[in-house]
Structure formats: structure tokens, C-alpha cells
Write a protein that holds these residues in place. Structure first.
Motif, PDB file in Angstrom:
ATOM      1  N   GLN A  43     -35.618 -26.194 -61.576  1.00 59.25           N
ATOM      2  CA  GLN A  43     -35.451 -27.365 -62.444  1.00 59.25           C
ATOM      3  C   GLN A  43     -34.990 -28.587 -61.637  1.00 59.25           C
ATOM      4  O   GLN A  43     -35.454 -29.707 -61.861  1.00 59.25           O
ATOM      5  CB  GLN A  43     -34.426 -27.025 -63.546  1.00 59.25           C
ATOM      6  CG  GLN A  43     -34.378 -28.024 -64.685  1.00 59.25           C
ATOM      7  CD  GLN A  43     -35.733 -28.171 -65.413  1.00 59.25           C
ATOM      8  OE1 GLN A  43     -36.554 -27.255 -65.402  1.00 59.25           O
ATOM      9  NE2 GLN A  43     -35.970 -29.340 -66.001  1.00 59.25           N
ATOM     10  N   ILE A  44     -34.095 -28.347 -60.671  1.00 54.74           N
ATOM     11  CA  ILE A  44     -33.597 -29.445 -59.826  1.00 54.74           C
ATOM     12  C   ILE A  44     -34.768 -30.101 -59.085  1.00 54.74           C
ATOM     13  O   ILE A  44     -34.883 -31.321 -59.010  1.00 54.74           O
ATOM     14  CB  ILE A  44     -32.525 -28.921 -58.824  1.00 54.74           C
ATOM     15  CG1 ILE A  44     -31.227 -28.575 -59.566  1.00 54.74           C
ATOM     16  CG2 ILE A  44     -32.252 -29.920 -57.712  1.00 54.74           C
ATOM     17  CD1 ILE A  44     -30.176 -27.862 -58.705  1.00 54.74           C
ATOM     18  N   VAL A  45     -35.666 -29.272 -58.564  1.00 53.02           N
ATOM     19  CA  VAL A  45     -36.835 -29.808 -57.837  1.00 53.02           C
ATOM     20  C   VAL A  45     -37.772 -30.521 -58.810  1.00 53.02           C
ATOM     21  O   VAL A  45     -38.263 -31.620 -58.530  1.00 53.02           O
ATOM     22  CB  VAL A  45     -37.570 -28.686 -57.061  1.00 53.02           C
ATOM     23  CG1 VAL A  45     -38.913 -29.170 -56.527  1.00 53.02           C
ATOM     24  CG2 VAL A  45     -36.693 -28.161 -55.925  1.00 53.02           C
ATOM     25  N   VAL A 105     -33.221 -28.037 -46.476  1.00 53.41           N
ATOM     26  CA  VAL A 105     -32.744 -26.864 -47.221  1.00 53.41           C
ATOM     27  C   VAL A 105     -33.962 -25.997 -47.569  1.00 53.41           C
ATOM     28  O   VAL A 105     -34.828 -26.408 -48.352  1.00 53.41           O
ATOM     29  CB  VAL A 105     -31.986 -27.292 -48.497  1.00 53.41           C
ATOM     30  CG1 VAL A 105     -31.456 -26.070 -49.231  1.00 53.41           C
ATOM     31  CG2 VAL A 105     -30.865 -28.266 -48.149  1.00 53.41           C
ATOM     32  N   GLY A 106     -34.016 -24.800 -46.989  1.00 53.03           N
ATOM     33  CA  GLY A 106     -35.185 -23.926 -47.120  1.00 53.03           C
ATOM     34  C   GLY A 106     -35.544 -23.606 -48.562  1.00 53.03           C
ATOM     35  O   GLY A 106     -36.718 -23.652 -48.938  1.00 53.03           O
ATOM     36  N   ASP A 107     -34.521 -23.283 -49.377  1.00 54.84           N
ATOM     37  CA  ASP A 107     -34.793 -22.908 -50.773  1.00 54.84           C
ATOM     38  C   ASP A 107     -35.459 -24.066 -51.526  1.00 54.84           C
ATOM     39  O   ASP A 107     -36.312 -23.846 -52.386  1.00 54.84           O
ATOM     40  CB  ASP A 107     -33.481 -22.562 -51.501  1.00 54.84           C
ATOM     41  CG  ASP A 107     -32.633 -21.584 -50.710  1.00 54.84           C
ATOM     42  OD1 ASP A 107     -32.496 -20.435 -51.120  1.00 54.84           O
ATOM     43  OD2 ASP A 107     -32.127 -21.989 -49.633  1.00 54.84           O
ATOM     44  N   ILE A 108     -35.033 -25.285 -51.197  1.00 50.70           N
ATOM     45  CA  ILE A 108     -35.583 -26.465 -51.897  1.00 50.70           C
ATOM     46  C   ILE A 108     -37.003 -26.744 -51.425  1.00 50.70           C
ATOM     47  O   ILE A 108     -37.914 -26.931 -52.225  1.00 50.70           O
ATOM     48  CB  ILE A 108     -34.681 -27.707 -51.642  1.00 50.70           C
ATOM     49  CG1 ILE A 108     -33.265 -27.472 -52.169  1.00 50.70           C
ATOM     50  CG2 ILE A 108     -35.302 -28.973 -52.216  1.00 50.70           C
ATOM     51  CD1 ILE A 108     -33.132 -27.506 -53.667  1.00 50.70           C
ATOM     52  N   LEU A 109     -37.203 -26.734 -50.106  1.00 49.82           N
ATOM     53  CA  LEU A 109     -38.546 -27.091 -49.617  1.00 49.82           C
ATOM     54  C   LEU A 109     -39.574 -26.025 -49.996  1.00 49.82           C
ATOM     55  O   LEU A 109     -40.725 -26.346 -50.310  1.00 49.82           O
ATOM     56  CB  LEU A 109     -38.534 -27.410 -48.114  1.00 49.82           C
ATOM     57  CG  LEU A 109     -38.476 -26.312 -47.072  1.00 49.82           C
ATOM     58  CD1 LEU A 109     -39.844 -25.783 -46.711  1.00 49.82           C
ATOM     59  CD2 LEU A 109     -37.809 -26.864 -45.828  1.00 49.82           C
TER      60      LEU A 109
END
Ligand SMILES: Nc1ccn([C@@H]2O[C@H](COP(=O)(O)O)[C@@H](O)[C@H]2O)c(=O)n1
Ligand SMILES: [Mg+2]
Length: 320
Positions: free
Chosen positions: A153-155, A187-191
Motif C-alpha cells: 500500500q505504501i508503494v 530499500v530492497g523490499d520497496i524496490l
């Protein structure tokens, strides 16, 4: 020879000479890769670029790997006159961060980012300060209530954008089985979530980045090691991954970056025969032009697209 109209004042004679050098007529390049004739393209040595691209094509698609930075390289630097967020900024600006947390993270950005891109500071000066920035930012983020389940959701709610032409870029590499190694100090999780939501997270992609460490309840508690910042993107943080050993037959490399720190991303590759370095020059363009032209084979100035990269890949993959 540069044929555009240039106003010369005593202060910019040097720049004009530099332009004449890096913006030579490239009609012979134009015939084979039209994208190289875009006004955003600069090359210190077009003959050298032609030679590397020909060699990459000659050695064939089976020998090719692409090594790319993420933030501000695969993602856009700006859109509609506004800065686009980095993977860190996506978290910093999100609703899950308190107002006080947002202010502290912004203060860090305003203090350390000018240091990160300062062309007059040495690596020795910058490295400890980058460790300080990343550590302080990660500590602040870890004090917030960030849930693993909130990442998508943040992305989704963020203003992040991949560069124009990203679909063709990811698809060409996937279809031709070319490994794409994304090496990011973000940030790996975000990208990963960004490329997943763009529907281009294909199996040929491998990511090394800073990954979040969640506890059993899915709450962010810290970041996994090693810490990757702009200026340690090299073999020292890849020691445990053995990634490049598996790819030792991939002796042609196209490297994509936006920072001087990205130039070392391929250091761990054992057998390099051809390497083409393409640099996106996004910020403080005039100030950085000289260094970028010395270090990258192709410099793309304020170019928010992957047109040039796609043109080179299309040429490489086309059978002649
Ligand atoms: N707290 C931070 C730390 C770094 N950045 C920016 O992230 C980029 C690094 O990621 P790459 O994918 O480009 O390796 C770099 O542009 C830093 O300025 C940040 O925004 N916040
Ligand atoms: Mg970057």
C-alpha cells in the motif's frame, strides 16, 4: 563539431570547448542506433562506444549481463517539475511515519545528500558520512510502526515512477534470457514491490540491496546486514552472494548508474571482456559533466527515459 548556437561569455568558454568535444556530429552512430543522436546524449569518445557495442553484439546475447542501479537510474529523477522519491523517500513520506519522524528524516536528507553528490569531496571523506546517514535513517525508520503488510500500500500511494520505456527494457532482457542484476543502496523490499506492481519482476532479475528485518509480528525491527550505501557498491558487500561466480561466462556487461559510486558495481565480475557504462546525469548537471564524461562511456543528461538503453539492446539483439 557542435553546430548549435551557443552564447559565449568569458566564464563558460571551458564548457563550450567541452561541449564541442562531447557533442561531436554522430551521424555515423545515428545510422545504426538512432537514439544515440538524442540531444541528451554525450560521449567523450564515440569511436570507443561504437567499438564496445559492436563487440557486445558480435559476442552474442548469451555472453551478456546487465548490472543496474535502481533509484534514479531505473526509477525517474523528476516528473512535471517535481522530484520523484527514492525507495527510502517512499517510506519517509508515507502515512505510517509520524510528523516528527518525517521531519527528522527530511533533516537527514538535507544534510547528507549534498555531501553524497559533492564532486569536491573524496571517497575517504564521504564513506563514513554515508554510513552515518544510512544508519541514522534506518534507526529512525525502525522506531516507527512499519508493518510488512503495509509495504504494498505504501508503494501504491507513493509518487514513484519507473523511467519511460521501462516495459521494453525489462521485456527485452527477459525474452532474451539476459540476467539483470539490480544493485541498490535503496530499500530492497520497496524496490522489489515497485517492479512487482509494474508487472516486470521477471525471473531473470536478481536484487542485492538493503532489506528490512521484521519480527514475528511483521513489525520492522531493523535492516539486514551488510549495509549498502552509495560508495560501497562493490565486491565487499557481495562476498556471500556468489552471484558473479555463477555468471562467469557472461563476459559482456552493460552497466547503468546515476552516481559515481555505481561505477564499481561490476568489480566482482571475474571475466570482463566488454563493458559499456551508461550514466544518468540527473542533478547539478553542469557541475558534474566533466567527471561523468571521464567515467561513463555514455552520459545521459536530464533524460528521464530508457530510450538509449533500449536502442542499444534492440541493436544487440537484432540478427544481421
Ligand atoms: N536515507 C536515505 C539514504 C539514501 N537515499 C538515496 O537513495 C539512493 C541510493 O539508492 P540506489 O538505488 O541509487 O543505490 C541515493 O540516491 C540516495 O541519495 C535516500 O533517499 N535516503
Ligand atoms: Mg541511484
Amino acid at each position: 563539431m557542435y553546430t548549435g548556437i551557443i552564447c559565449v561569455s568569458p566564464g563558460n568558454v571551458h564548457e563550450v570547448l567541452e561541449m564541442a568535444d562531447s557533442r561531436q556530429p554522430r551521424s555515423y552512430l545515428k545510422r545504426w542506433i538512432v537514439e544515440l543522436d538524442k540531444t541528451t546524449v554525450r560521449m567523450k569518445n564515440p569511436d570507443h562506444v561504437r567499438g564496445i557495442i559492436s563487440s557486445i553484439k558480435k559476442d552474442g546475447v548469451n555472453k551478456l549481463q546487465v548490472i543496474s542501479d535502481f533509484d534514479m537510474t531505473l526509477s525517474r529523477f523528476g516528473w512535471n517539475g517535481r522530484r520523484c522519491p527514492t525507495s527510502h523517500n517512499i517510506l519517509d513520506n508515507s502515512q505510517v511515519i509520524t510528523e516528527e519522524g518525517k521531519k527528522q528524516l527530511k533533516d537527514l536528507l538535507h544534510y547528507y545528500y549534498p555531501i553524497e553528490i559533492d564532486p569536491n569531496r573524496t571517497l575517504e571523506e564521504k564513506c563514513p558520512l554515508m554510513v552515518e546517514w544510512w544508519t541514522r535513517a534506518h534507526d529512525l525508520l525502525s522506531q516507527q510502526k512499519i508493518l510488512k503488510g503495509d509495504i504494498a500500500q505504501i508503494v501504491k500511494e507513493s509518487e514513484v515512477m519507473l523511467r519511460d520505456g521501462f516495459n521494453e527494457f525489462f521485456d527485452q532482457l527477459h525474452k532474451n534470457n539476459v540476467p539483470l542484476f539490480i544493485f541498490s543502496a535503496g530499500v530492497g523490499d520497496i524496490l522489489e514491490e515497485i517492479i512487482r506492481q509494474a508487472n516486470v519482476f521477471h525471473p531473470n532479475i536478481n536484487v542485492v540491496s538493503n532489506y528490512m528485518d521484521f519480527d514475528d509480528d511483521g513489525i520492522l525491527r531493523g535492516f539486514k546486514r551488510p549495509l549498502i550505501h552509495t560508495y560501497n557498491k562493490n565486491n565487499t558487500v557481495l562476498n556471500n552472494t556468489e552471484y558473479f561466480q555463477q555468471l562467469s561466462t557472461k563476459t559482456s556487461i552493460i552497466l547503468l548508474g546515476d552516481s559515481m559510486g555505481d561505477l564499481t558495481m561490476s568489480d566482482g565480475v571475474t571475466n570482463v571482456k566488454n563493458i559499456l557504462k551508461i550514466g544518468f546525469l540527473n542533478d547539478k548537471v553542469e557541475e558534474h559533466r566533466g567527471k561523468y564524461l571521464e567515467s561513463y562511456d555514455i552520459v545521459l543528461e536530464r533524460d528521464e527515459t530508457l530510450d538509449v538503453v533500449n536502442g542499444i539492446l534492440r541493436y544487440t539483439f537484432t540478427e544481421t
